[in-house]
Design an enzyme around this catalytic site. Structure first.
Site, PDB file in Angstrom:
ATOM      1  N   GLU A 136       0.825  -1.217   0.000  1.00 48.61           N
ATOM      2  CA  GLU A 136       0.000   0.000   0.000  1.00 48.61           C
ATOM      3  C   GLU A 136       0.854   1.260   0.000  1.00 48.61           C
ATOM      4  O   GLU A 136       0.736   2.090   0.905  1.00 48.61           O
ATOM      5  CB  GLU A 136      -0.911   0.014   1.240  1.00 48.61           C
ATOM      6  CG  GLU A 136      -1.831  -1.179   1.396  1.00 48.61           C
ATOM      7  CD  GLU A 136      -2.587  -1.162   2.729  1.00 48.61           C
ATOM      8  OE1 GLU A 136      -2.159  -0.448   3.660  1.00 48.61           O
ATOM      9  OE2 GLU A 136      -3.600  -1.863   2.844  1.00 48.61           O
ATOM     10  N   PRO A 137       1.710   1.448  -0.993  1.00 48.80           N
ATOM     11  CA  PRO A 137       2.532   2.665  -0.980  1.00 48.80           C
ATOM     12  C   PRO A 137       1.698   3.894  -1.294  1.00 48.80           C
ATOM     13  O   PRO A 137       0.799   3.842  -2.142  1.00 48.80           O
ATOM     14  CB  PRO A 137       3.540   2.412  -2.108  1.00 48.80           C
ATOM     15  CG  PRO A 137       2.809   1.524  -3.063  1.00 48.80           C
ATOM     16  CD  PRO A 137       1.919   0.644  -2.212  1.00 48.80           C
ATOM     17  N   GLY A 138       1.967   4.966  -0.603  1.00 54.00           N
ATOM     18  CA  GLY A 138       1.322   6.240  -0.893  1.00 54.00           C
ATOM     19  C   GLY A 138       2.391   7.266  -1.207  1.00 54.00           C
ATOM     20  O   GLY A 138       2.746   7.514  -2.362  1.00 54.00           O
ATOM     21  N   ARG A 139       2.946   7.841  -0.132  1.00 54.93           N
ATOM     22  CA  ARG A 139       3.955   8.887  -0.256  1.00 54.93           C
ATOM     23  C   ARG A 139       5.056   8.538  -1.271  1.00 54.93           C
ATOM     24  O   ARG A 139       5.443   9.384  -2.080  1.00 54.93           O
ATOM     25  CB  ARG A 139       4.616   9.097   1.112  1.00 54.93           C
ATOM     26  CG  ARG A 139       5.573  10.272   1.181  1.00 54.93           C
ATOM     27  CD  ARG A 139       6.362  10.251   2.503  1.00 54.93           C
ATOM     28  NE  ARG A 139       5.518  10.106   3.670  1.00 54.93           N
ATOM     29  CZ  ARG A 139       4.968  11.108   4.335  1.00 54.93           C
ATOM     30  NH1 ARG A 139       5.169  12.349   3.955  1.00 54.93           N
ATOM     31  NH2 ARG A 139       4.201  10.874   5.386  1.00 54.93           N
TER      32      ARG A 139
ATOM     33  N   TYR B 153       3.372  18.652  11.054  1.00 53.41           N
ATOM     34  CA  TYR B 153       4.397  17.641  11.351  1.00 53.41           C
ATOM     35  C   TYR B 153       5.796  18.235  11.473  1.00 53.41           C
ATOM     36  O   TYR B 153       6.772  17.482  11.465  1.00 53.41           O
ATOM     37  CB  TYR B 153       4.466  16.598  10.225  1.00 53.41           C
ATOM     38  CG  TYR B 153       3.168  15.963   9.798  1.00 53.41           C
ATOM     39  CD1 TYR B 153       2.354  15.282  10.709  1.00 53.41           C
ATOM     40  CD2 TYR B 153       2.771  15.983   8.462  1.00 53.41           C
ATOM     41  CE1 TYR B 153       1.187  14.663  10.285  1.00 53.41           C
ATOM     42  CE2 TYR B 153       1.607  15.363   8.039  1.00 53.41           C
ATOM     43  CZ  TYR B 153       0.821  14.703   8.959  1.00 53.41           C
ATOM     44  OH  TYR B 153      -0.329  14.093   8.525  1.00 53.41           O
TER      45      TYR B 153
ATOM     46  N   CYS C 196      -3.804  34.059   8.861  1.00 53.73           N
ATOM     47  CA  CYS C 196      -3.673  34.711  10.164  1.00 53.73           C
ATOM     48  C   CYS C 196      -3.443  33.710  11.278  1.00 53.73           C
ATOM     49  O   CYS C 196      -4.322  33.455  12.104  1.00 53.73           O
ATOM     50  CB  CYS C 196      -4.910  35.560  10.424  1.00 53.73           C
ATOM     51  SG  CYS C 196      -5.098  36.799   9.149  1.00 53.73           S
TER      52      CYS C 196
HETATM   53  C1  PLP Z   1      -1.607   6.109   5.051  1.00 50.34           C
HETATM   54  C2  PLP Z   1      -1.626   4.644   4.827  1.00 50.34           C
HETATM   55  C3  PLP Z   1      -0.805   4.062   3.860  1.00 50.34           C
HETATM   56  C4  PLP Z   1       0.185   4.840   3.025  1.00 50.34           C
HETATM   57  O1  PLP Z   1       1.220   5.359   3.780  1.00 50.34           O
HETATM   58  P1  PLP Z   1       2.469   6.075   3.046  1.00 50.34           P
HETATM   59  O2  PLP Z   1       3.354   6.449   4.153  1.00 50.34           O
HETATM   60  O3  PLP Z   1       1.921   7.230   2.322  1.00 50.34           O
HETATM   61  O4  PLP Z   1       3.062   5.071   2.137  1.00 50.34           O
HETATM   62  C5  PLP Z   1      -0.904   2.708   3.659  1.00 50.34           C
HETATM   63  N1  PLP Z   1      -1.763   1.951   4.378  1.00 50.34           N
HETATM   64  C6  PLP Z   1      -2.567   2.476   5.323  1.00 50.34           C
HETATM   65  C7  PLP Z   1      -3.481   1.599   6.080  1.00 50.34           C
HETATM   66  C8  PLP Z   1      -2.524   3.832   5.591  1.00 50.34           C
HETATM   67  O5  PLP Z   1      -3.306   4.349   6.529  1.00 50.34           O
END
Ligand code: PLP
Length: 433
Positions: free
Chosen positions: A273-276, A316, A344
């Site tokens: 589940e890559p996001g960032r 953060y 502001c």
């Molecule tokens: C946010 C999240 C991700 C992605 O995380 P990254 O740090 O963006 O890779 C994957 N799985 C779950 C369950 C998340 O909440």
């Protein structure tokens, strides 16, 4: 070749000049590079070649339809954490059988939506959620495909606000409880326990916490399989960090090796589940200096992007690289400035104490690493319209979300009946008589 580079003295997104984009679309504006998205995705997927692996892009990092669709066209699934994200993923063309639904607080309506769409898997995070899902599925005469999200009690060694795998975090099920819940799941007709899931945090910069979490998952999977449970999928979550400043995140190969080592010999499908990692470096936030301001203690660059557009620095303490769009003269003297927004709030800081080449009113800057957790976390605080999002591909670009206009921005507010014009109210009272 990086997606954002200087050409003829100006920073470009692929083949498109950011000066030109700022003229055409205005600022602030998010700019994404298609090539960077595609390259990142391909590299990530390739690292898991040979495994039965499904890459489910974590939609919350950047949920613009065009971004999700870009990954969907490359074969990605989606990791969603709300019904809204499920709706987006489907609208962007992600097949339901490639969607996993995560999150600690799924409502009944969200479960129903997922079941009706026939998604691949619900990542369940508590006993009460498991019981509710069983009931909702039974009512729909379905069996919910379930992975239990484990809390492996591993310190991800990342920012406290994005650490999720310690026992004091709200996420996941502790391992002894997971054993009990597996037995419970087997008695619930609405539940088909198919897997285990884990996600210990975001922006991880070392491989050890991943390896520790994956090892605990695999060990539990082996144990549950031996006990007769039909575990056939391990969801390893996301969290791989990127370089914003001077971080040294693990490279893809060592990250993938941690997965491979853990699942060696297990006959199971892997979900990632890559996001960032896929989107952060593919985006910049383009902004213009409104005023330079000399204080007695500090020099400020007041820019037209603010915490409502990009909240990571305020939330953060995140570092976002800043690049002047006009290429600095070689040997230009650097001066320390606080790059701040016009909102502001004292906390409306984009980059405190940054050494930058000289900036003037009207100059453009690109705020780097803005493709992830940027536009998605934006708000209209101070009644500032949501910034547009632009996707560049080579020499062409598309506005994939136009700038919000003021009518749209206030258009969902309603006056309460008693606040309507007094004259109108009087007329109504008269009519009644
Ligand atoms: C946010 C999240 C991700 C992605 O995380 P990254 O740090 O963006 O890779 C994957 N799985 C779950 C369950 C998340 O909440």
């Amino acid at each position: 070749m990086t997606a954002f580079a200087y050409r003829n003295g100006a920073l470009h997104a692929e083949g498109v000049s950011l000066v030109r984009l700022a003229d055409r679309i205005g600022t602030p504006a998010y700019v994404y590079s298609n090539r960077a998205l595609v390259e990142r995705y391909r590299a990530f997927a390739t690292a898991f070649a040979g495994l039965d692996a499904l890459v489910c892009y974590s939609v919350k990092a950047n949920s613009n339809l065009a971004v999700i669709a870009t990954f969907a066209r490359l074969g990605a699934g989606a990791d969603v954490v709300s019904q809204g994200e499920l709706f987006r993923a489907r609208a962007a063309g992600v097949p339901a059988n490639r969607i996993v639904f995560a999150g600690v607080g799924k409502t009944e309506a969200e479960m129903e939506a997922g079941l009706k769409a026939r998604i691949l898997q619900f990542n369940v995070e508590s006993e009460n959620e498991l019981r509710l899902l069983a009931r909702v599925a039974s009512q729909l005469k379905r069996r919910a495909p379930v992975a239990m999200r484990i809390n492996p009690d591993v310190d991800a060694r990342t920012h406290a606000k994005i650490s999720t795998g310690k026992s004091e975090n709200k996420f996941g099920i502790e391992i002894p409880r997971a054993r009990e819940l597996a037995r419970l799941a087997a008695t619930l007709p609405g539940i088909d326990l198919q897997g285990l899931a884990v996600h210990i945090g975001s922006q991880l910069t070392s491989v050890e916490p991943f390896a520790a979490a994956f090892a605990r998952m695999a060990e539990l999977a082996r144990e549950l399989i031996a006990a007769g449970h039909g575990i056939r999928r391990l969801d390893m979550g996301g969290g791989l960090g990127i370089v914003y400043d001077r971080e040294t995140p693990p490279d893809l190969a060592s990250y993938a090796r941690a997965v491979r080592d853990a699942v060696d010999g297990l006959p199971i499908q892997i979900v990632l589940e890559p996001g960032r990692y896929l989107v952060a470096e593919a985006g910049i936030l383009l902004s213009r200096v409104i005023y330079m301001k000399e204080g007695t203690a500090k020099r400020f660059a007041i820019v037209d992007a603010a915490m409502n557009d990009l909240i990571r620095p305020a939330l953060y303490d995140a570092y976002q690289p800043i690049l002047p769009v006009a290429r600095p003269r070689p040997g230009a003297n650097l001066a320390t400035v606080d790059v701040v927004g016009p909102v502001c709030e004292t906390g409306d800081v984009i980059a405190p104490g940054r050494a930058l080449p000289p900036l003037d009113d009207g100059d453009l800057i690109a705020i780097g690493g803005a493709g992830a957790y940027g536009a998605v976390m934006s708000s209209t605080y101070n009644t500032r319209p949501l910034a547009p999002e632009i996707l560049v591909d080579g020499a062409r670009y598309a506005v994939v979300r136009p700038r919000q206009d003021y009518a749209e921005l206030i258009g969902r507010d309603r006056l309460a009946p008693w606040l309507k014009a007094p004259a109108a109210a009087k007329r109504k009272t008269k009519k009644k008589k």
